[in-house]
Design a protein around this motif. Structure first.
Motif, PDB file in Angstrom:
ATOM      1  N   LEU A   1       0.841  -1.203   0.000  1.00  0.00           N
ATOM      2  CA  LEU A   1       0.000   0.000   0.000  1.00  0.00           C
ATOM      3  C   LEU A   1       0.875   1.252   0.000  1.00  0.00           C
ATOM      4  N   ALA A   2       1.902   1.273   0.884  1.00  0.00           N
ATOM      5  CA  ALA A   2       2.791   2.430   0.966  1.00  0.00           C
ATOM      6  C   ALA A   2       3.540   2.637  -0.348  1.00  0.00           C
ATOM      7  N   ILE A   3       4.000   1.558  -0.937  1.00  0.00           N
ATOM      8  CA  ILE A   3       4.713   1.672  -2.217  1.00  0.00           C
ATOM      9  C   ILE A   3       3.780   2.210  -3.295  1.00  0.00           C
ATOM     10  N   GLY A   4       2.564   1.703  -3.311  1.00  0.00           N
ATOM     11  CA  GLY A   4       1.584   2.183  -4.280  1.00  0.00           C
ATOM     12  C   GLY A   4       1.314   3.664  -4.129  1.00  0.00           C
ATOM     13  N   ASN A   5       1.162   4.129  -2.876  1.00  0.00           N
ATOM     14  CA  ASN A   5       0.926   5.549  -2.628  1.00  0.00           C
ATOM     15  C   ASN A   5       2.105   6.402  -3.105  1.00  0.00           C
ATOM     16  N   GLN A  23       2.286   0.961 -12.242  1.00  0.00           N
ATOM     17  CA  GLN A  23       2.991   0.240 -11.177  1.00  0.00           C
ATOM     18  C   GLN A  23       2.245   0.384  -9.850  1.00  0.00           C
ATOM     19  N   ALA A  24       1.681   1.575  -9.608  1.00  0.00           N
ATOM     20  CA  ALA A  24       0.909   1.780  -8.376  1.00  0.00           C
ATOM     21  C   ALA A  24      -0.292   0.845  -8.345  1.00  0.00           C
ATOM     22  N   VAL A  25      -0.995   0.725  -9.485  1.00  0.00           N
ATOM     23  CA  VAL A  25      -2.140  -0.188  -9.563  1.00  0.00           C
ATOM     24  C   VAL A  25      -1.717  -1.619  -9.230  1.00  0.00           C
ATOM     25  N   ALA A  26      -0.565  -2.044  -9.754  1.00  0.00           N
ATOM     26  CA  ALA A  26      -0.071  -3.397  -9.477  1.00  0.00           C
ATOM     27  C   ALA A  26       0.191  -3.579  -7.979  1.00  0.00           C
ATOM     28  N   GLU A  27       0.751  -2.547  -7.335  1.00  0.00           N
ATOM     29  CA  GLU A  27       1.023  -2.635  -5.891  1.00  0.00           C
ATOM     30  C   GLU A  27      -0.279  -2.679  -5.083  1.00  0.00           C
ATOM     31  N   TYR A  28      -1.263  -1.875  -5.496  1.00  0.00           N
ATOM     32  CA  TYR A  28      -2.545  -1.901  -4.800  1.00  0.00           C
ATOM     33  C   TYR A  28      -3.220  -3.259  -4.946  1.00  0.00           C
ATOM     34  N   PRO A  41     -11.568  -5.266   6.513  1.00  0.00           N
ATOM     35  CA  PRO A  41     -12.495  -4.460   5.712  1.00  0.00           C
ATOM     36  C   PRO A  41     -12.181  -2.966   5.694  1.00  0.00           C
ATOM     37  N   GLN A  42     -11.766  -2.392   6.835  1.00  0.00           N
ATOM     38  CA  GLN A  42     -11.528  -0.952   6.868  1.00  0.00           C
ATOM     39  C   GLN A  42     -10.285  -0.564   6.066  1.00  0.00           C
ATOM     40  N   VAL A  43      -9.221  -1.373   6.199  1.00  0.00           N
ATOM     41  CA  VAL A  43      -8.015  -1.088   5.419  1.00  0.00           C
ATOM     42  C   VAL A  43      -8.269  -1.378   3.939  1.00  0.00           C
ATOM     43  N   TYR A  44      -9.093  -2.384   3.674  1.00  0.00           N
ATOM     44  CA  TYR A  44      -9.476  -2.693   2.298  1.00  0.00           C
ATOM     45  C   TYR A  44     -10.093  -1.463   1.627  1.00  0.00           C
ATOM     46  N   LEU A  45     -10.965  -0.763   2.356  1.00  0.00           N
ATOM     47  CA  LEU A  45     -11.596   0.439   1.796  1.00  0.00           C
ATOM     48  C   LEU A  45     -10.568   1.536   1.542  1.00  0.00           C
ATOM     49  N   SER A  50      -7.493   4.468  -3.030  1.00  0.00           N
ATOM     50  CA  SER A  50      -6.274   4.790  -3.764  1.00  0.00           C
ATOM     51  C   SER A  50      -6.263   4.122  -5.133  1.00  0.00           C
ATOM     52  N   LEU A  51      -6.719   2.881  -5.192  1.00  0.00           N
ATOM     53  CA  LEU A  51      -6.734   2.149  -6.459  1.00  0.00           C
ATOM     54  C   LEU A  51      -7.697   2.805  -7.447  1.00  0.00           C
ATOM     55  N   ILE A  52      -8.882   3.168  -6.990  1.00  0.00           N
ATOM     56  CA  ILE A  52      -9.874   3.797  -7.873  1.00  0.00           C
ATOM     57  C   ILE A  52      -9.346   5.128  -8.401  1.00  0.00           C
ATOM     58  N   THR A  53      -8.681   5.891  -7.533  1.00  0.00           N
ATOM     59  CA  THR A  53      -8.110   7.169  -7.968  1.00  0.00           C
ATOM     60  C   THR A  53      -7.118   6.969  -9.108  1.00  0.00           C
ATOM     61  N   ALA A  54      -6.243   5.968  -8.967  1.00  0.00           N
ATOM     62  CA  ALA A  54      -5.252   5.691 -10.006  1.00  0.00           C
ATOM     63  C   ALA A  54      -5.923   5.226 -11.293  1.00  0.00           C
TER      64      ALA A  54
END
Length: 559
Positions: A1-5, A23-28, A41-45, A50-54
């Motif tokens: 998650l941190a790498i994706g961000n 690459q961020a999408v792949a990390e997410y 569930p909360q961390v999943y959201l 972040s994934l949807i934004t990318a």
């Protein structure tokens, strides 16, 4: 998650942004293989936002829509958990409110501007409700047809919405079938980039940089509180006009104004950080717009119709220069207080050491017409519930306290001095800002006059006294403030000498004993060139805003 961000953040400033975002999408995706909705569930959201934004940035809208629907289902499932307390529901919903904001981006990508506006307003009202009153599943929010009640042919609403992907601006006009979405030209296009960074992202990045610079400079400026010359020469104050011109470009005010032909009144509805800045100052001053603010459109619709102006028989509650711990006494506080009080025959005064929380709360419940608070106000951007009016010593009337009192008898609340606690980590702040003005309006107050920063005491007194005088001339609060700020910008030293002398003549002998500051200021102004404009810099007048209902006369003409 941190790498994706990190990869997504890098892509926002990289000519090869698509590689970084892919690459961020792949990390997410990799993060979601462990952070499942079943187990986390909360961390999943959080990851999903972040994934949807990318994905939106990469133009993969269908996949983003599918994931958004999944996220909303998980969010709804969590809220239905019988073990979740109302406090848990509020905390979760405010934390993942960015997921709801992304629905605005998805609607705009589909060309559904009307739905986008209604979703933005729904999200705004949900956040305001949760922060002001706690968890509620029932959120009142208007549809587009209801919004039209605030409009007539010469009134328009300018509505901003900020998500993790973009800034969106809507112009809402009378009887238009849908809101106008303002498209923004690319600010800094890549010279040789086959896929230029989406213009929405460029504009958001530039706004984030602008806010960071403003906040850093303002914090430095505030540290020079006891050094008047240091404040005058500080770059935050010295370069304010240039900074605001830059914000004007970022928010693309020129394109907005192209949609405002024949418009006389603007209702501005900011979002998130934009609440802290003088957006009214960004519009063409030659157009002579009458401008007011609303925390949300819903609050404007809930407002009651009131008389225009004030009269001397109305009841004033005057909270006068409390001795607040850690804060310097406002230099012209006594002058301002006496000048305002002499306009009313019915006045309740709470002075200095008497301004305890208990005394103020008891007086609030006595159904006055106007509250004039001549002390410091703190808006806590990070923890809104700790925002408040600073009273005697360490006591404070907080936003939570205000929301416990029915204040529907109050036509106006005037706040003299203002400080903002800026969030330390803005990157994690996605919820709508709830402040004292939202609290007062939610409890039935019609209008709140408040500065966005603490203005030098003499200039603040000049504007506030002129504001009340304009109200006595049967002007609405919106018109009264516009006239007062325009007057301050144009007033000369010679005219101020006459203004101060008239004020001294009108104040009684008892009040004159404590007006050394006024006499000193009169002496200073007398020794200036008579045609000098002392207060034409935006620092002195741009801070003052009126928040509340649109003008009664305009609304009546619509009916």
């Amino acid at each position: 998650l941190a790498i994706g961000n990190c990869l997504y953040a890098q892509g926002k400033r990289d000519i090869a942004y698509r590689d970084s975002w892919m690459q961020a999408v792949a990390e997410y995706d990799l993060a979601l293989s462990t952070l499942t909705p079943q187990d986390f569930p909360q961390v999943y959201l959080e990851v999903l936002q972040s994934l949807i934004t990318a994905l939106i940035g990469l133009g993969q809208i269908l996949q983003a829509q599918e994931l958004h629907e999944q996220g909303m289902n998980v969010w709804g499932h969590l809220l239905g958990d019988p073990n979740f307390t109302d406090a848990n529901k509020k905390q979760l919903s405010l934390k993942v409110t960015g997921l709801g904001q992304l629905a605005v981006d998805l609607a705009i990508q589909s060309g559904e501007f009307l739905s986008a506006l209604e979703i933005a307003e729904q999200s705004k009202n949900a956040c305001l409700t949760w922060q002001l009153f706690g968890w509620s599943e029932e959120i009142y929010s208007p549809n587009y047809q209801s919004i039209q009640q605030l409009l007539n042919p010469t009134t328009a609403i300018v509505y901003w919405h900020i998500s993790s992907y973009a800034i969106h601006t809507f112009v809402i006009k009378h009887k238009y079938p849908e809101p106008i979405h303002i498209f923004t030209p690319v600010l800094n296009p890549g010279e040789s980039n086959e896929f230029p960074l989406p213009e929405a992202v460029q504009r958001l990045v530039e706004l984030e940089d602008w806010i960071e610079d403003w906040d850093r400079q303002y914090q430095e400026y505030r540290q020079t509180t006891r050094d008047k010359q240091g404040q005058i020469s500080h770059s935050w104050r010295l370069l304010m006009a240039q900074r605001l011109e830059h914000l004007q470009e970022i928010l693309n005010i020129a394109n907005i104004e192209e949609e405002l032909q024949n418009i006389k009144q603007l209702i501005l509805v900011p979002h998130r950080d934009l609440h802290r800045f003088p957006l009214h100052q960004l519009f063409n001053s030659n157009a002579n717009y009458i401008i007011n603010y609303l925390p949300s459109i819903q609050m404007g619709l809930e407002g009651k119709s009131t008389e225009v102006g004030i009269n001397p028989q109305q009841f004033l509650l005057s909270l006068e220069y409390p001795n607040s711990s850690g804060y310097l006494q406002l230099k012209f506080a006594k002058v301002q207080t006496e000048a305002v009080k002499q306009m009313f025959t019915n006045c309740t005064s709470i002075v200095a050491v008497e301004a305890t929380k208990r005394q103020v709360e008891d007086s609030l419940d006595n159904h006055h017409d106007i509250l004039h608070f001549n002390g410091y106000v703190i808006n806590n951007f990070t923890v809104p519930q700790e925002s408040g009016l600073l009273l005697n010593g360490d006591e404070k009337l907080t936003l939570v306290d205000i929301c416990k009192h029915p204040l529907s008898s109050y036509k106006l609340v005037t706040l003299a001095a203002h400080e903002t606690i800026i969030p330390k980590n803005r990157t994690n702040f996605s919820s709508e800002y709830a402040g004292l003005t939202s609290g007062f309006l939610s409890q039935g107050v019609d209008y709140v006059l408040t500065p966005l920063w603490t203005v030098e005491s003499a200039a603040s007194t000049l504007i506030i006294v002129e504001f009340y005088r304009n109200l006595q001339k049967n002007k609405s609060p919106i018109e009264a403030l516009a006239l007062a700020t325009h007057w301050l910008r144009e007033v000369t030293a010679g005219e101020l000498v006459q203004w101060y002398e008239d004020l001294l003549d009108n104040l009684g002998q008892e009040e004159l004993r404590n007006q050394a500051d006024l006499a000193t200021e009169l002496y200073r102004v007398k020794h200036m060139s008579a045609d000098e404009n002392l207060y034409n810099h935006p620092y002195y007048w741009a801070a003052f805003t009126i928040v509340g209902n649109s003008d009664v006369a305009l609304r009546a003409s619509n009916k």
